[in-house]
Design a protein around this motif. Structure first.
Motif, PDB file in Angstrom:
ATOM      1  N   UNK A 159       0.833  -1.208   0.000  1.00 41.71           N
ATOM      2  CA  UNK A 159       0.000   0.000   0.000  1.00 41.71           C
ATOM      3  C   UNK A 159       0.867   1.258   0.000  1.00 41.71           C
ATOM      4  N   UNK A 160       1.856   1.269   0.865  1.00 41.09           N
ATOM      5  CA  UNK A 160       2.728   2.438   0.926  1.00 41.09           C
ATOM      6  C   UNK A 160       3.382   2.697  -0.424  1.00 41.09           C
ATOM      7  N   UNK A 161       3.900   1.644  -1.034  1.00 38.99           N
ATOM      8  CA  UNK A 161       4.635   1.800  -2.291  1.00 38.99           C
ATOM      9  C   UNK A 161       3.698   2.132  -3.451  1.00 38.99           C
ATOM     10  N   UNK A 162       2.594   1.416  -3.555  1.00 35.15           N
ATOM     11  CA  UNK A 162       1.722   1.584  -4.720  1.00 35.15           C
ATOM     12  C   UNK A 162       0.710   2.720  -4.566  1.00 35.15           C
ATOM     13  N   UNK A 163       0.207   2.937  -3.347  1.00 37.29           N
ATOM     14  CA  UNK A 163      -0.902   3.872  -3.152  1.00 37.29           C
ATOM     15  C   UNK A 163      -0.509   5.174  -2.468  1.00 37.29           C
ATOM     16  N   UNK A 164       0.472   5.126  -1.567  1.00 39.33           N
ATOM     17  CA  UNK A 164       0.799   6.310  -0.780  1.00 39.33           C
ATOM     18  C   UNK A 164       2.058   7.025  -1.255  1.00 39.33           C
ATOM     19  N   UNK A 165       2.880   6.379  -2.051  1.00 36.81           N
ATOM     20  CA  UNK A 165       4.210   6.911  -2.367  1.00 36.81           C
ATOM     21  C   UNK A 165       4.145   8.298  -3.008  1.00 36.81           C
ATOM     22  N   UNK A 166       3.269   8.493  -3.987  1.00 33.06           N
ATOM     23  CA  UNK A 166       3.196   9.795  -4.653  1.00 33.06           C
ATOM     24  C   UNK A 166       2.844  10.898  -3.661  1.00 33.06           C
ATOM     25  N   UNK A 167       1.902  10.618  -2.754  1.00 31.51           N
ATOM     26  CA  UNK A 167       1.519  11.611  -1.755  1.00 31.51           C
ATOM     27  C   UNK A 167       2.684  11.933  -0.826  1.00 31.51           C
ATOM     28  N   UNK A 168       3.373  10.895  -0.364  1.00 29.66           N
ATOM     29  CA  UNK A 168       4.462  11.099   0.599  1.00 29.66           C
ATOM     30  C   UNK A 168       5.631  11.846  -0.044  1.00 29.66           C
ATOM     31  N   UNK A 169       5.986  11.458  -1.252  1.00 33.08           N
ATOM     32  CA  UNK A 169       7.101  12.119  -1.930  1.00 33.08           C
ATOM     33  C   UNK A 169       6.769  13.577  -2.238  1.00 33.08           C
ATOM     34  N   UNK A 170       5.525  13.841  -2.610  1.00 31.76           N
ATOM     35  CA  UNK A 170       5.120  15.229  -2.854  1.00 31.76           C
ATOM     36  C   UNK A 170       5.151  16.029  -1.557  1.00 31.76           C
ATOM     37  N   UNK A 171       4.710  15.423  -0.463  1.00 27.19           N
ATOM     38  CA  UNK A 171       4.738  16.105   0.827  1.00 27.19           C
ATOM     39  C   UNK A 171       6.169  16.400   1.255  1.00 27.19           C
ATOM     40  N   UNK A 172       7.085  15.457   1.010  1.00 25.08           N
ATOM     41  CA  UNK A 172       8.484  15.674   1.378  1.00 25.08           C
ATOM     42  C   UNK A 172       9.101  16.803   0.553  1.00 25.08           C
ATOM     43  N   UNK A 173       8.777  16.840  -0.718  1.00 26.94           N
ATOM     44  CA  UNK A 173       9.284  17.928  -1.561  1.00 26.94           C
ATOM     45  C   UNK A 173       8.771  19.280  -1.069  1.00 26.94           C
ATOM     46  N   UNK A 174       7.495  19.352  -0.725  1.00 23.67           N
ATOM     47  CA  UNK A 174       6.923  20.600  -0.226  1.00 23.67           C
ATOM     48  C   UNK A 174       7.490  20.959   1.139  1.00 23.67           C
ATOM     49  N   UNK A 175       7.696  19.970   1.964  1.00 23.29           N
ATOM     50  CA  UNK A 175       8.267  20.224   3.288  1.00 23.29           C
ATOM     51  C   UNK A 175       9.667  20.810   3.162  1.00 23.29           C
ATOM     52  N   UNK A 176      10.481  20.251   2.287  1.00 21.05           N
ATOM     53  CA  UNK A 176      11.842  20.771   2.097  1.00 21.05           C
ATOM     54  C   UNK A 176      11.816  22.177   1.514  1.00 21.05           C
ATOM     55  N   UNK A 177      10.865  22.420   0.617  1.00 21.82           N
ATOM     56  CA  UNK A 177      10.752  23.766   0.044  1.00 21.82           C
ATOM     57  C   UNK A 177      10.412  24.786   1.122  1.00 21.82           C
ATOM     58  N   UNK A 178       9.460  24.463   1.975  1.00 20.66           N
ATOM     59  CA  UNK A 178       9.062  25.385   3.030  1.00 20.66           C
ATOM     60  C   UNK A 178      10.179  25.571   4.053  1.00 20.66           C
ATOM     61  N   UNK A 179      10.896  24.484   4.384  1.00 19.21           N
ATOM     62  CA  UNK A 179      11.990  24.607   5.342  1.00 19.21           C
ATOM     63  C   UNK A 179      13.097  25.499   4.799  1.00 19.21           C
ATOM     64  N   UNK A 180      13.422  25.341   3.514  1.00 16.84           N
ATOM     65  CA  UNK A 180      14.441  26.206   2.906  1.00 16.84           C
ATOM     66  C   UNK A 180      13.969  27.650   2.865  1.00 16.84           C
ATOM     67  N   UNK A 181      12.686  27.845   2.596  1.00 16.86           N
ATOM     68  CA  UNK A 181      12.122  29.196   2.555  1.00 16.86           C
ATOM     69  C   UNK A 181      12.210  29.857   3.924  1.00 16.86           C
ATOM     70  N   UNK A 182      11.857  29.098   4.965  1.00 14.60           N
ATOM     71  CA  UNK A 182      11.912  29.644   6.320  1.00 14.60           C
ATOM     72  C   UNK A 182      13.328  30.021   6.707  1.00 14.60           C
TER      73      UNK A 182
END
Length: 712
Positions: free
Chosen positions: A221-244
């Motif tokens: 489930x994590x690999x097939x169903x959740x991976x896109x959501x998690x990877x997108x969240x990580x990208x956004x999290x890193x963007x916001x952390x760098x911005x801060x």
């Protein structure tokens, strides 16, 4: 002068090191190894210059653990072990000692044992190795066995201790330690009684299906169903952390802080919060990224309004502007993805992908840990136009040595790749999205999502075991919170879920669950056929390093259990039918009963020989309600040439290998009754097909009763 002449005349004797001598001589360091080398006089020696395997920790030898009176003599012996080679004549007479140089783990284990001996000698008033006589050796061994070592471990300890004497002989200034008595008199009388304990993957208990099935389902489930959501969240999290981190203090940021937080303070609404050192506090980086304020401005605002205490009283989420698309049973798996949860979810995603690779490839953990991005390229098409198989190029490490028999830390690439089934390919693709191109798929530096500490090599087995435990805890908490009853992962009855148990578990489920009582039954079936082929296009087909020996062990154990069950049923008065009935009874009578679950290291070869007895090996097939007395030429399941086991998932009626007992007939009747109950509530055409199937099962049971005999 005498020492120099001795060193020149005997290539195995090493000259004395000086205080500035390198701990690892240059000819033992591979060209690509850039780890700094220690000096002989250093209080801590690094073994990193010898380590090219990314799954191995960078061992350090700390000399403060050695008593001062014995330290210099021990340092000379250890330096000789690191840089010397035992004489071939000395290792040729030893049992299970095939190399003149140990692996890095072996060197570290030997050093630990030598340090234990040094502390024991010092505690007993022995201040020089020369004073360690046969009496001390006997006393130390006797006390060591009191620490509940198995016989196998005790034998290993004896070998490591003997090496202290052997390497001392290779120094131009030997300490003169006495040869251990077990090396001259024979080891058997010095070892504790055999109790069946020992190492090796075959002695580890396989993971039970009650734990493994939901673990695998959630991993997929994590690999097939959740991976896109998690990877997108990580990208956004890193963007916001760098911005801060990059925000400068300005009035606009101050105004935005007030606009965001003052209404929440005044209305007593939850505040954006994160957990720090066990308690909630204001999510400063998240707030700074949203408002454009600097981190200092955010801290000052928080202090002025007491937001740390308020956030602890009423913690709120830190939602990311990332859509949630993954679903579980038709529902979105999360309402939103959180800024401070992204790192944990990335860790769980990496763990899920690792579990899939560990369980569905048959690789040893060491091979999984050394996989790199690009190891499993997309295949082209076969000449007939069908898609080719995904193949995994990996490095293996067990028993890899150079032409002189010395262990190669960096291993070597397998001549034959592993075949990857679809879930494994998906898992590898997810891991490739988590690390830079060409990097280790489980690179420790890239999987340290919270602190980014730049660790060496790959995630170690201890770390992966902890991450699996954390993943299971997350799944169970999430299942309860989302009302997913029956989808939690229960505790395994044989202890913690560890990376070393997956390989045997795969073999166990292939041998014991042919019809798929565990998830991914179809893939198990396909893997069994590939494994049986054992050809160049097969599944890790090098006999010494592939999974075949593990699978043979599990299959042989299962066949022995089937034979014992048949003997017991016939002895209990049950009748038996089928074209292979008499042959099955002969097989059952000649198969030894296997008591317990202890599997010695020599059993794999015996298991292969056992399975090669064509026509005399019994395979239970609970899904077909029969026993298969497998004879290759009779089989209708179309086994591959040279196969020693049937395709149990492809069992065909009318096969000449079929055997049934009264118990099987009862099971057929019970299954037919269950199908009829289901058919009563099914739509017309479906119900008709189900009733036809139930009728066929009853006919099979009736045929057994009509032909069954009491055979002895």
């Amino acid at each position: 002068m005498t020492a120099t002449l001795a060193a020149q005349s005997d290539p195995y004797i090493l000259p004395l090191p000086s205080p500035d001598s390198p701990v690892v001589l240059s000819h033992w360091i591979s060209p690509g190894n850039t780890h700094p080398n220690s000096r002989y006089q250093d209080p801590v020696w690094s073994l990193a210059p010898l380590i090219d395997d990314p799954s191995i920790s960078l061992y350090k030898l700390r000399w403060t653990s050695c008593p001062a009176p014995l330290r210099e003599q021990m340092k000379r012996a250890v330096w000789t072990m690191i840089n010397g080679e035992l004489r071939p004549t000395s290792v040729s007479v030893r049992k299970n000692a095939a190399r003149t140089r140990a692996s890095i783990r072996g060197m570290h284990t030997t050093w630990l044992e030598w340090m234990r001996l040094a502390r024991w000698l010092h505690a007993h008033g022995v201040t020089t190795l020369h004073s360690c006589t046969a009496a001390e050796w006997r006393a130390y061994a006797s006390q060591r066995w009191d620490e509940l070592l198995s016989r196998t471990s005790a034998e290993r300890v004896c070998r490591n201790l003997t090496n202290l004497w052997a390497f001392d002989q290779l120094s131009t200034c030997p300490s003169g330690i006495t040869r251990p008595p077990w090396d001259s008199e024979g080891i058997d009388d010095f070892l504790p009684a055999a109790d069946g304990r020992g190492g090796g993957e075959n002695v580890r208990e396989p993971l039970g299906p009650e734990a493994l099935s939901p673990l695998l389902i959630w991993s997929i489930r994590f690999v097939d169903d959740f991976a896109d959501d998690i990877l997108a969240a990580w990208t956004e999290r890193r963007r916001l952390a760098a911005l801060a981190a990059a925000n400068n203090a300005n009035q606009a940021g101050q105004d935005a802080l007030e606009d965001l937080l003052l209404p929440l303070i005044q209305s007593r609404a939850p505040l954006p919060a994160t957990r720090y050192q066990g308690r909630f506090t204001l999510a400063r980086a998240y707030v700074a990224a949203l408002t454009g304020a600097s981190l200092d401005q955010t801290d000052e605002f928080s202090k002025r309004h007491g937001l740390a205490s308020l956030a602890a009283e009423r913690p709120g989420p830190c939602p990311l502007e990332v859509p949630v698309t993954g679903r579980v049973e038709g529902k979105l798996w999360r309402g939103h993805l959180d800024f401070y949860e992204a790192a944990d979810l990335m860790r769980h995603l990496g763990t899920a992908a690792t579990i899939i690779c560990l369980y569905l490839t048959g690789m040893r953990p060491q091979e999984i840990q050394s996989l790199r991005s690009g190891c499993c390229p997309d295949p082209g098409r076969s000449p007939d136009g069908s898609p080719g198989r995904h193949l995994i190029r990996s490095r293996h490490y067990k028993n890899v040595a150079d032409e002189d028999g010395n262990y190669i830390s960096g291993g070597e690439e397998r001549n034959v790749p592993w075949v990857a089934i679809t879930p494994v390919v998906h898992a590898i693709r997810v891991l490739e999205r988590m690390v830079p191109k060409g990097e280790l798929l489980l690179g420790a530096a890239h999987h340290d999502f919270n602190q980014q500490r730049g660790f060496h090599g790959t995630l170690k087995s201890v770390t992966l075991n902890k991450r699996i435990e954390s993943f299971v805890a997350w799944v169970n908490h999430h299942s309860m919170a989302q009302g997913l009853t029956g989808q939690s992962i229960p505790a395994d009855p044989h202890g913690p879920i560890a990376v070393a148990r997956f390989r045997r578990s795969l073999a166990w489920h292939i041998a014991r669950r042919p019809g798929g009582l565990v998830a991914l039954a179809i893939q198990y079936g396909h893997m069994r056929t590939v494994l049986d082929a054992r050809i160049s296009s097969g599944y890790g087909s090098r006999s010494r390093n592939g999974i075949h020996s593990v699978l043979d062990v599990e299959t042989a154990l299962a066949a022995a259990d089937t034979a014992a069950l048949l003997r017991d049923r016939v002895a209990g008065g049950e009748k038996i039918s089928g074209p292979a009935a008499r042959r099955a009874l002969t097989a059952a009578a000649t198969t030894p009963r296997f008591e317990g679950r202890i599997v010695p290291g020599t059993f794999a070869k015996k298991a292969a020989q056992f399975l090669a007895r064509d026509g005399l090996v019994l395979y239970d097939n609970p899904d077909a309600f029969l026993i298969c007395a497998f004879k290759h030429d009779n089989a209708l399941c179309a086994p591959d040439p040279g196969a020693t086991a049937p395709r149990q998932y492809a069992c065909q009626p009318g096969c000449g290998n079929t055997v049934r007992t009264d118990a099987h007939a009862r099971q057929l009747q019970e299954r037919a009754d269950d199908i009829d109950k289901l058919a009563a509530h099914a739509p017309g055409p479906v119900g008709k097909r189900m009733r036809t199937n139930a009728h066929r099962l009853r006919e099979t049971a009736a045929a057994h009763h009509a032909t069954a005999q009491t055979l002895t």
